[in-house]
Design an enzyme around this catalytic site. Structure first.
Site, PDB file in Angstrom:
ATOM      1  N   GLN A   1       6.426   5.813  -0.587  1.00 28.65           N
ATOM      2  CA  GLN A   1       6.461   6.075   0.856  1.00 28.65           C
ATOM      3  C   GLN A   1       6.501   7.574   1.191  1.00 28.65           C
ATOM      4  O   GLN A   1       5.898   8.016   2.153  1.00 28.65           O
ATOM      5  CB  GLN A   1       7.692   5.377   1.467  1.00 28.65           C
ATOM      6  CG  GLN A   1       7.995   5.731   2.919  1.00 28.65           C
ATOM      7  CD  GLN A   1       7.050   5.067   3.895  1.00 28.65           C
ATOM      8  OE1 GLN A   1       7.154   3.887   4.170  1.00 28.65           O
ATOM      9  NE2 GLN A   1       6.105   5.833   4.423  1.00 28.65           N
TER      10      GLN A   1
ATOM     11  N   ASP B   1       2.232  -6.394   8.525  1.00 32.09           N
ATOM     12  CA  ASP B   1       2.757  -5.050   8.266  1.00 32.09           C
ATOM     13  C   ASP B   1       4.278  -4.967   8.488  1.00 32.09           C
ATOM     14  O   ASP B   1       5.018  -4.690   7.556  1.00 32.09           O
ATOM     15  CB  ASP B   1       2.021  -4.003   9.119  1.00 32.09           C
ATOM     16  CG  ASP B   1       2.162  -2.583   8.571  1.00 32.09           C
ATOM     17  OD1 ASP B   1       2.802  -2.396   7.518  1.00 32.09           O
ATOM     18  OD2 ASP B   1       1.622  -1.649   9.193  1.00 32.09           O
TER      19      ASP B   1
ATOM     20  N   GLU C   1      -4.014   6.129   7.336  1.00 32.25           N
ATOM     21  CA  GLU C   1      -3.313   5.560   8.505  1.00 32.25           C
ATOM     22  C   GLU C   1      -2.980   6.713   9.438  1.00 32.25           C
ATOM     23  O   GLU C   1      -1.854   7.190   9.516  1.00 32.25           O
ATOM     24  CB  GLU C   1      -2.038   4.815   8.068  1.00 32.25           C
ATOM     25  CG  GLU C   1      -1.399   4.050   9.228  1.00 32.25           C
ATOM     26  CD  GLU C   1      -0.087   3.372   8.853  1.00 32.25           C
ATOM     27  OE1 GLU C   1       0.416   3.587   7.740  1.00 32.25           O
ATOM     28  OE2 GLU C   1       0.446   2.635   9.715  1.00 32.25           O
TER      29      GLU C   1
ATOM     30  N   HIS D   1      -2.008   2.467   1.188  1.00 32.04           N
ATOM     31  CA  HIS D   1      -2.009   2.837   2.591  1.00 32.04           C
ATOM     32  C   HIS D   1      -3.011   3.981   2.675  1.00 32.04           C
ATOM     33  O   HIS D   1      -2.780   5.039   2.091  1.00 32.04           O
ATOM     34  CB  HIS D   1      -0.627   3.335   3.026  1.00 32.04           C
ATOM     35  CG  HIS D   1       0.349   2.245   3.281  1.00 32.04           C
ATOM     36  ND1 HIS D   1       0.814   1.416   2.299  1.00 32.04           N
ATOM     37  CD2 HIS D   1       0.953   1.844   4.447  1.00 32.04           C
ATOM     38  CE1 HIS D   1       1.662   0.548   2.843  1.00 32.04           C
ATOM     39  NE2 HIS D   1       1.768   0.776   4.131  1.00 32.04           N
TER      40      HIS D   1
ATOM     41  N   HIS E   1       5.978  -5.198   4.681  1.00 27.42           N
ATOM     42  CA  HIS E   1       7.064  -4.362   4.119  1.00 27.42           C
ATOM     43  C   HIS E   1       8.356  -5.160   4.136  1.00 27.42           C
ATOM     44  O   HIS E   1       9.126  -5.107   5.094  1.00 27.42           O
ATOM     45  CB  HIS E   1       7.213  -3.058   4.913  1.00 27.42           C
ATOM     46  CG  HIS E   1       6.029  -2.162   4.777  1.00 27.42           C
ATOM     47  ND1 HIS E   1       5.959  -1.143   3.849  1.00 27.42           N
ATOM     48  CD2 HIS E   1       4.835  -2.174   5.418  1.00 27.42           C
ATOM     49  CE1 HIS E   1       4.784  -0.555   3.940  1.00 27.42           C
ATOM     50  NE2 HIS E   1       4.072  -1.158   4.880  1.00 27.42           N
TER      51      HIS E   1
ATOM     52  N   HIS F   1      -0.464  -7.734   3.977  1.00 29.69           N
ATOM     53  CA  HIS F   1       0.165  -6.404   4.068  1.00 29.69           C
ATOM     54  C   HIS F   1       1.492  -6.502   4.808  1.00 29.69           C
ATOM     55  O   HIS F   1       1.529  -6.756   6.010  1.00 29.69           O
ATOM     56  CB  HIS F   1      -0.763  -5.418   4.788  1.00 29.69           C
ATOM     57  CG  HIS F   1      -0.261  -4.004   4.752  1.00 29.69           C
ATOM     58  ND1 HIS F   1      -0.877  -3.012   4.029  1.00 29.69           N
ATOM     59  CD2 HIS F   1       0.826  -3.427   5.305  1.00 29.69           C
ATOM     60  CE1 HIS F   1      -0.199  -1.887   4.162  1.00 29.69           C
ATOM     61  NE2 HIS F   1       0.848  -2.114   4.944  1.00 29.69           N
TER      62      HIS F   1
HETATM   63 FE   FE2 Z   1       2.208  -0.652   5.745  1.00 26.70          FE
END
Ligand code: FE2
Length: 404
Positions: A153, A310, A214, A211, A60, A58
């Site tokens: 996102q 992440d 979270e 996701h 970005h 995971h």
């Molecule tokens: Fe993430």
């Protein structure tokens, strides 16, 4: 045939010691003690842990190394991070995204990561991140496998163009369906987003990695819908829920019903210990919740649990270095995973478990697998986590690609 490479007297993560690994044409040919052969190249790994590469499940990559652009995250929260990313997005250029991503790939490979699953934001008419990372994936392929997840996102429904852009990204070659149900406007829209995203994945025969939940809100229960849709559509083994931090705060009775459902659906869990401990619990005074999902309970139900990095130096997390042992180290602490079995499992959560979740082929130290190896300055997995051991040598398809 003279083998290309033999790694001598290695300790393996499963506890075997003094093992030779014979490599030819990028493939492991034999693994065993004192193999009588002469290779073109020999590596003496006496007493050192030789592991299959780290796998970051995971990440970005479109945001990495952007720390401070255009400003810093003052509150330290997930939501300010998302706002800040929204400010940066219109300023991104494909060149700048690719340059930062390539710099991060170098950093990661030098530390033994050879596979990364990166979410890439599709809430952008220009699809700058998508274009840049597809190109980066092609460039780094000889030394790093980069899987991409189409990640809306700003919300699959909350952003009016997200659906069209997500489909465009998949058409361009992004291979996994992402989502962010807890960020949709309402619980109902979050639930519907999970249903629709799973349907898209089923129709296109793709994997899903959302996701999911979270948040510290115990009523954020989109993982339930994710597991249910996985069962309904027959997506078992192809779906992951990333973060699942709301499980930390859920009612125990509800969790006792939820865990068997996740297990039945074969949905994997991907926790992100460094970032979860930093971003969650921000609305608490004291006591402050840790926000990490229920790792031992998930594992006890036979659910695959991997750990991701992440973020590294981006709007959500100012630190990070591409060291998956740092990720495992934080998991041991924040999850209180301190038994020998649990610490070994933390090592597996950044190696073999994500390899399985991500469907990697030819991964592992066994005959027939790719000769992808990392020699660590440690004797065993637990010492590797304790010392956040340096990678001494990184071998990719039988060739040394990084050396300390
Ligand atoms: Fe993430």
């Amino acid at each position: 045939m003279q083998p290309d490479l033999i790694v001598r007297r290695a300790n393996l993560p499963d506890g075997r010691e003094g093992v030779d690994i014979v490599v030819h044409e990028g493939i492991i040919q034999a693994v065993g003690p004192e193999i009588p052969a002469e290779a073109r190249q020999e590596i003496d790994a006496t007493g050192r842990l030789v592991t299959p590469p780290f796998v970051d499940s995971h990440f970005h990559m479109d945001a990495t190394l952007s720390l401070g652009l255009p400003r810093l995250n003052v509150s330290g929260t997930l939501l300010e991070g998302i706002r800040l990313w929204g400010e940066l997005k219109p300023l991104l250029t494909p060149e700048a995204v690719a340059e930062r991503a390539l710099a991060y790939c170098d950093m990661a490979v030098a530390q033994g990561i050879q596979v990364i699953r990166s979410h890439v934001d599709v809430c952008d008419e220009r699809l700058v991140g998508v274009e840049a990372l597809l190109e980066v994936a092609r460039k780094v392929a000889p030394y790093l496998e980069l899987q991409l997840v189409a990640f809306p996102q700003d919300g699959f429904y909350r952003d009016p163009n997200a659906k069209a852009n997500l489909l465009r990204a998949l058409d361009k070659g992004v291979g996994i369906v992402g989502g962010i149900p807890h960020f949709e406007r309402t619980m109902e829209e979050g639930r519907r987003s999970v249903v629709e995203l799973c349907a898209i994945a089923a129709e296109r025969d793709l994997m899903v990695d959302l996701h999911c939940d979270e948040t510290d809100d115990p009523h954020s229960r989109h993982i339930e819908t994710l597991a249910h849709e996985t069962l309904r559509l027959g997506l078992q083994g192809r779906v992951a829920g990333s973060h699942l931090t709301s499980m930390h705060s859920m009612d125990n009775y509800y969790v006792s019903k939820l865990l068997p459902l996740i297990a039945e659906a074969g949905v994997a869990a991907i926790a992100n210990p460094l970032v979860n401990i930093v971003l969650q619990g921000r609305h608490d005074t004291y006591p402050k919740r840790r926000g990490l999902t229920r790792i031992p309970e998930l594992r006890a139900h036979g659910i695959a649990v991997a750990f991701g990095h992440d973020c590294v130096m981006d709007p959500w997390y100012a630190l990070g270095s591409g060291d998956m042992l740092e990720v495992a180290h934080m998991a041991v602490h924040a999850g209180q995973l301190t038994s020998l079995e649990q610490m070994r499992a933390c090592f597996e959560a950044v190696t073999t478990v994500p390899a399985r979740i991500m469907g990697l082929e030819g991964y592992g130290i066994e005959p027939g697998a790719y000769a992808d190896l990392v020699v660590l300055e440690a004797h065993d997995p637990i010492e590797a986590i304790r010392l956040k051991a340096a990678g001494l040598l990184v071998v990719r398809r039988g060739r040394v690609v990084a050396e300390t």
